[in-house]
Design a protein around this motif. Structure first.
Motif: not given
Length: 258
Positions: A115-128
């Motif tokens: 869906f065009g979202e960044d799957a990088d774990l560090k990026a996801r963690a920061a967004k969380l």
């Protein structure tokens, strides 16, 4: 005191909101303390149907009166926080204060990349982390506010022995450990679970009023030992891998393993 819940997938043969609602109502009738759903947009088999967990949980909230409810774990980094804040506050109102909000990174990269979202774990963690801070502020700003104050309880997962998820969980109201070396076919030894509990206690200073949930099968035989180590919620994992819908109905009807 340990409380007992059922954990239900929202994929495959369990992707029927009417079925999930029926199982939740049956769980309440047979003495379970909670009902928790998975959160997925897709699954490993692209042919499998997937039910929307928020819509399904709304139906469950309207049909039950006592059990605690939640989605374990909402993949908050792929959602709009303001929408989640409004949905969760509304669910807390609908259920008269029975919602637990679980929030994690999500387990499938495809639920981001497709869906065009960044799957990088560090990026996801920061967004969380940013999303959780926003969420708690929005619960106070958007009206009507949740029934539960000062906030809806927030649980976060961690994958032991990686510590980062548990440091996050220690800042909120509960943790749900998973394990790199143990899982569905290999239950975690009580001694390893106790290490997680000790780490959370070290991070928080106290576990008073804090929830530690573990998902598994009570028939694996470790429940008393988990309880002695500090378990507060047992979540009986139900799904296609252990007999599907017939097994789920039988397990729920038998009642919690008190």
């Amino acid at each position: 005191m340990v409380r007992y819940a059922i954990g239900l997938p929202n994929v495959g043969e369990f992707a029927d909101p009417a079925l999930l609602t029926e199982l939740a109502v049956t769980a309440e009738e047979h003495g379970w303390d909670g009902v928790y759903l998975w959160d997925h947009l897709l699954y490993h088999d692209p042919a499998w149907p997937v039910a929307n967990p928020t819509v399904t949980l709304s139906a469950i909230a309207a049909r039950t009166h006592r059990v605690r409810l939640g989605i374990l774990m909402t993949a908050l980094p792929r959602r709009r926080v303001q929408t989640v804040a409004k949905e969760s506050a509304t669910l807390d109102r609908l259920s008269q204060g029975r919602l637990t909000f679980g929030a994690g990174l999500g387990s499938l990269d495809a639920e981001y990349t497709d869906f065009g979202e960044d799957a990088d774990l560090k990026a996801r963690a920061a967004k969380l982390d940013h999303g959780l801070d926003q969420l708690t502020r929005l619960w106070q700003r958007l009206h009507p506010t949740p029934v539960q104050q000062p906030r809806i309880p927030i649980w976060c997962p961690g994958r032991w022995p990686t510590r980062a998820g548990f440091r996050r969980a220690a800042r909120w109201d509960g943790a749900m450990p998973t394990f790199h070396e143990y899982g569905r076919d290999r239950p975690v030894p009580p001694s390893e679970f106790a290490r997680v509990v000790d780490y959370l206690a070290e991070q928080r200073g106290t576990l008073d009023g804090y929830d530690i949930a573990l998902e598994g099968r009570a028939t694996d035989g470790h429940l008393d030992a988990y309880t002695a180590a500090g378990l507060t919620w047992w979540i009986e994992a139900l799904g296609w891998w252990r007999g599907g819908i017939p097994d789920a109905r039988a397990t729920i009807t038998a009642g919690p393993p008190r």
